[in-house]
Design a protein around this motif. Structure first.
Motif, PDB file in Angstrom:
ATOM      1  N   ALA A  12       0.835  -1.208   0.000  1.00  0.00           N
ATOM      2  CA  ALA A  12       0.000   0.000   0.000  1.00  0.00           C
ATOM      3  C   ALA A  12       0.865   1.252   0.000  1.00  0.00           C
ATOM      4  O   ALA A  12       0.573   2.231  -0.705  1.00  0.00           O
ATOM      5  N   ALA A  13       1.960   1.217   0.764  1.00  0.00           N
ATOM      6  CA  ALA A  13       2.829   2.392   0.829  1.00  0.00           C
ATOM      7  C   ALA A  13       3.504   2.629  -0.523  1.00  0.00           C
ATOM      8  O   ALA A  13       3.624   3.771  -0.982  1.00  0.00           O
ATOM      9  N   VAL A  14       3.929   1.555  -1.166  1.00  0.00           N
ATOM     10  CA  VAL A  14       4.570   1.705  -2.479  1.00  0.00           C
ATOM     11  C   VAL A  14       3.539   2.210  -3.494  1.00  0.00           C
ATOM     12  O   VAL A  14       3.833   3.053  -4.340  1.00  0.00           O
ATOM     13  N   TYR A  15       2.325   1.708  -3.387  1.00  0.00           N
ATOM     14  CA  TYR A  15       1.272   2.172  -4.291  1.00  0.00           C
ATOM     15  C   TYR A  15       1.035   3.680  -4.121  1.00  0.00           C
ATOM     16  O   TYR A  15       0.966   4.421  -5.111  1.00  0.00           O
ATOM     17  N   GLU A  16       0.952   4.112  -2.860  1.00  0.00           N
ATOM     18  CA  GLU A  16       0.768   5.546  -2.573  1.00  0.00           C
ATOM     19  C   GLU A  16       1.851   6.367  -3.261  1.00  0.00           C
ATOM     20  O   GLU A  16       1.602   7.405  -3.855  1.00  0.00           O
ATOM     21  N   LEU A  17       3.061   5.883  -3.154  1.00  0.00           N
ATOM     22  CA  LEU A  17       4.208   6.622  -3.662  1.00  0.00           C
ATOM     23  C   LEU A  17       4.272   6.605  -5.191  1.00  0.00           C
ATOM     24  O   LEU A  17       4.486   7.627  -5.830  1.00  0.00           O
ATOM     25  N   ARG A  18       4.057   5.415  -5.766  1.00  0.00           N
ATOM     26  CA  ARG A  18       4.358   5.256  -7.187  1.00  0.00           C
ATOM     27  C   ARG A  18       3.164   5.312  -8.118  1.00  0.00           C
ATOM     28  O   ARG A  18       3.336   5.428  -9.331  1.00  0.00           O
ATOM     29  N   CYS A  19       1.978   5.188  -7.608  1.00  0.00           N
ATOM     30  CA  CYS A  19       0.812   5.190  -8.497  1.00  0.00           C
ATOM     31  C   CYS A  19      -0.214   6.265  -8.124  1.00  0.00           C
ATOM     32  O   CYS A  19      -0.845   6.862  -8.987  1.00  0.00           O
ATOM     33  N   ALA A  20      -0.387   6.486  -6.797  1.00  0.00           N
ATOM     34  CA  ALA A  20      -1.541   7.271  -6.344  1.00  0.00           C
ATOM     35  C   ALA A  20      -1.468   8.738  -6.757  1.00  0.00           C
ATOM     36  O   ALA A  20      -2.487   9.421  -6.745  1.00  0.00           O
ATOM     37  N   ARG A  21      -0.277   9.242  -7.129  1.00  0.00           N
ATOM     38  CA  ARG A  21      -0.233  10.649  -7.528  1.00  0.00           C
ATOM     39  C   ARG A  21      -0.874  10.863  -8.898  1.00  0.00           C
ATOM     40  O   ARG A  21      -1.165  11.977  -9.278  1.00  0.00           O
ATOM     41  N   CYS A  22      -1.068   9.782  -9.635  1.00  0.00           N
ATOM     42  CA  CYS A  22      -1.727   9.925 -10.941  1.00  0.00           C
ATOM     43  C   CYS A  22      -3.030   9.125 -11.045  1.00  0.00           C
ATOM     44  O   CYS A  22      -3.828   9.386 -11.940  1.00  0.00           O
ATOM     45  N   HIS A  23      -3.240   8.146 -10.177  1.00  0.00           N
ATOM     46  CA  HIS A  23      -4.434   7.291 -10.303  1.00  0.00           C
ATOM     47  C   HIS A  23      -5.097   7.065  -8.961  1.00  0.00           C
ATOM     48  O   HIS A  23      -4.415   6.909  -7.952  1.00  0.00           O
ATOM     49  N   ALA A  24      -6.421   6.967  -8.982  1.00  0.00           N
ATOM     50  CA  ALA A  24      -7.142   6.462  -7.816  1.00  0.00           C
ATOM     51  C   ALA A  24      -7.352   4.964  -8.014  1.00  0.00           C
ATOM     52  O   ALA A  24      -7.214   4.447  -9.126  1.00  0.00           O
ATOM     53  N   ILE A  25      -7.667   4.243  -6.934  1.00  0.00           N
ATOM     54  CA  ILE A  25      -7.978   2.826  -7.074  1.00  0.00           C
ATOM     55  C   ILE A  25      -9.408   2.682  -7.594  1.00  0.00           C
ATOM     56  O   ILE A  25      -9.661   2.047  -8.606  1.00  0.00           O
TER      57      ILE A  25
END
Ligand code: HEC
Ligand code: HEC
Length: 515
Positions: free
Chosen positions: A445-458
């Motif tokens: 989840a932390a890696v997702y926040e860092l690497r994906c969440a700035r451009c995508h929502a789940i």
């Protein structure tokens, strides 16, 4: 024309604000003061009220000093600073508005002259001539506002000018008229707040209470005019600009919030302290109101200045001085080939010309936290997709108009890598699992926040849950290793990568279990 880059220790936004706020406060207050003086002088003379006339005379000294000294000095300072911070933006404005500026300065000159004559004329002039000079002071000051507002509002809403390039289209832009009246209200309010400060130093008594009540009503009238015009102003800002500021630009959005609640606070303080408790009026009350007034207006200015991102002139020039439309050519030639003042450190130069106008690495609007625990590949990929980065939102009527807050990176892929290396040297390079001491789904989840969440929502209509449904781990890895244009490829630490994939695959596990 090419310009060198000015390195300062602080963010550009706060620096501009610090100087502009002083100037803006003084200049509005000088204009409102002009009106206040002539109206108050007239009414005191009519009523034959010597006490009030003396009060006006006292005030005039201060108004004149501030207009001449502070107004002029900080005005020149603003020029100095905007020229350093954004030479290209300043150049574009001068090309379009040089005659407007010349006109403004003429009015300013008349204003100063009239202010000085007004001050010295108390003894030497007939009442009638003195009043005439007072009116000249006010009208010249107000006329300078009427001119300068055309340029300030142009920078938020250039309107039809974008198509026609016509001076008047730019000058009489969509937010022009409402701003003139909004700011006139502000001028009136500011003059009232200052008169209240001077009145606080009077000895308690009938004269003081009369002065306090009168000045409070004056200030309230200014606040009401500004408040009413605010709604007009707001309605004349194009949806795209307004919604972007509210939903994508946290600096503009929080300034807007501060402005709104400070409006109510100012109103309440004026009504309670200035009307109900007028007999107890003192310097502490007066300073409190001044401070809230400054905060209120400062928040508005901060909002207006930050709301136009990614542009300095919407649709025409980005905040970092790059021209809209130059993207393709610059990406091909490389950004550095357009820079005449190179320092020898290409990474630093790329940072300066691409990002520094709006960011510090660590400080004002920082980027460090977005790149800590990543890797140069991810940073380079993010830079090339920077203009697609945007906070995820659920759609609502108008949400499709929202802009992304950043201009495209105007350099080549090679330059994106150089900038990425430069940035990577300035962040925390430990992988996420090491830095955060996490494992399993928490790490994912932390890696997702860092690497994906700035451009995508789940979740939500633009979320990743649906498009990734049913993908195997191999599919996912393959897709993420060679992704869409503007998206960084999967890279970096192996354990972090695996946790991310497991995390994404985990979204569907509970559903499977339920079947
Ligand atoms: C026009 C001004 C502007 C320019 C130029 C700009 N940015 Fe931004 N950037 C912003 C704004 C505004 C945000 C959104 C901040 C917010 O949340 O309000 C942002 C957000 C970011 C974020 C996300 C920060 C976070 O923690 O979510 C990163 C990373 C970033 N920018 C990197 C860059 C890089 C790298 C460059 C240069 C290639 C750059 N920006 C150029 C204005 C700019
Ligand atoms: C710098 C921004 C950025 C980052 C970070 C990013 N993406 Fe993307 N992603 C994009 C862009 C741009 C597209 C192209 C489609 C679009 O514009 O929405 C895209 C497309 C996708 C798609 C295809 C969507 C579809 O509807 O077909 C998936 C899936 C995806 N990204 C997953 C991810 C995952 C997982 C991560 C984190 C490892 C990630 N992205 C990180 C910008 C980004």
């Amino acid at each position: 024309m090419p310009y060198p880059f000015w390195d300062v220790m602080v963010g550009y936004g706060p620096l501009m604000a610090a100087i502009a706020v002083i100037h803006v406060f003084v200049s509005h207050f000088a204009i409102g003061g002009g009106l206040y003086l002539v109206v108050a002088e007239r009414s005191a003379r009519k009523a034959g009220d010597e006490g009030r006339l003396l009060f006006v005379k006292k005030l005039s000294k201060f108004f004149v000093l501030t207009t001449v000294v502070f107004g002029a000095l900080t005005g020149v300072m603003i020029w100095f600073i905007i020229g350093l911070l954004n030479p290209k933006g300043t150049e574009a404005l001068i090309h379009n508005f040089v005659w407007a500026w010349a006109t403004e300065w003429t009015f300013f000159f008349v204003e100063i002259l009239a202010a000085i004559l007004y001050f010295y004329g108390w003894k030497r002039m007939s009442a009638k001539n003195h009043m005439r000079i007072g009116w000249i002071y006010f009208w010249a000051a107000w006329a300078s506002l009427v001119v300068i507002v055309g340029i300030i509002t142009f920078m938020l809403t250039p309107g039809k000018w974008l198509e026609t390039g016509n001076f008047w289209d730019g000058f009489l832009n969509p937010t022009y008229a409402s701003s003139v009246f909004f700011r006139t209200g502000v001028c009136i309010l500011m003059a009232g707040l200052f008169a209240l400060l001077v009145a606080a130093r009077y000895e308690a008594g009938d004269l003081k209470t009369r002065l306090v009540r009168g000045n409070t009503l004056w200030a309230l009238a200014g606040l009401l005019i500004a408040g009413a015009c605010w709604f007009w102003y707001k309605a004349s800002i194009p949806d795209a600009t307004w919604l972007t500021a509210k939903h994508q630009l946290s600096i503009a959005a929080s300034a807007l919030e501060r402005f709104q609640w400070a409006t109510y606070l100012l109103f309440a303080l004026l009504a309670v302290l200035g009307l109900l408790l007028a007999r107890m009026w003192n310097t502490v009350f007066a300073i409190l109101l001044m401070v809230v007034g400054l905060y209120w207006f400062g928040s508005y200015e901060w909002f207006r200045e930050s709301a136009r991102k990614p542009y300095v002139i919407p649709g025409y020039m980005y905040a970092n001085g790059m021209r809209v439309g130059d993207e393709a050519a610059w990406r091909r030639d490389g950004l550095l080939s357009h820079v005449d003042f190179r320092t020898g450190d290409d990474g630093a130069d790329l940072w300066r010309y691409s990002c520094r106008t709006c960011h510090q690495v660590d400080g004002y609007n920082p980027v460090k936290q977005a790149f800590d625990h990543t890797d140069p590949g991810f940073i380079a990929g993010s830079i090339l997709g920077i203009h697609k980065m945007k906070r995820a939102l659920d759609p609502f009527p108008g949400s499709e108009k929202i802009r992304k807050p950043m201009p495209p990176f105007m350099g080549s892929e090679e330059e994106a890598k150089i900038l990425a290396e430069w940035l990577w040297e300035r962040v925390d390079q430990r992988p996420m699992h090491e830095a955060a001491g996490l494992s399993g789904p928490e790490l994912g989840a932390a890696v997702y926040e860092l690497r994906c969440a700035r451009c995508h929502a789940i979740d939500g209509p633009d979320g990743l849950r649906d498009p990734l449904e049913g993908e195997s781990e191999e599919d996912l890895r393959e897709f993420l290793s060679d992704p869409a244009d503007g998206m960084p490829a999967l890279s970096g630490d192996e354990r972090d990568q695996q946790a991310l994939l497991d995390f994404i695959l985990g979204w569907y596990e509970s559903e499977k279990g339920g079947e």
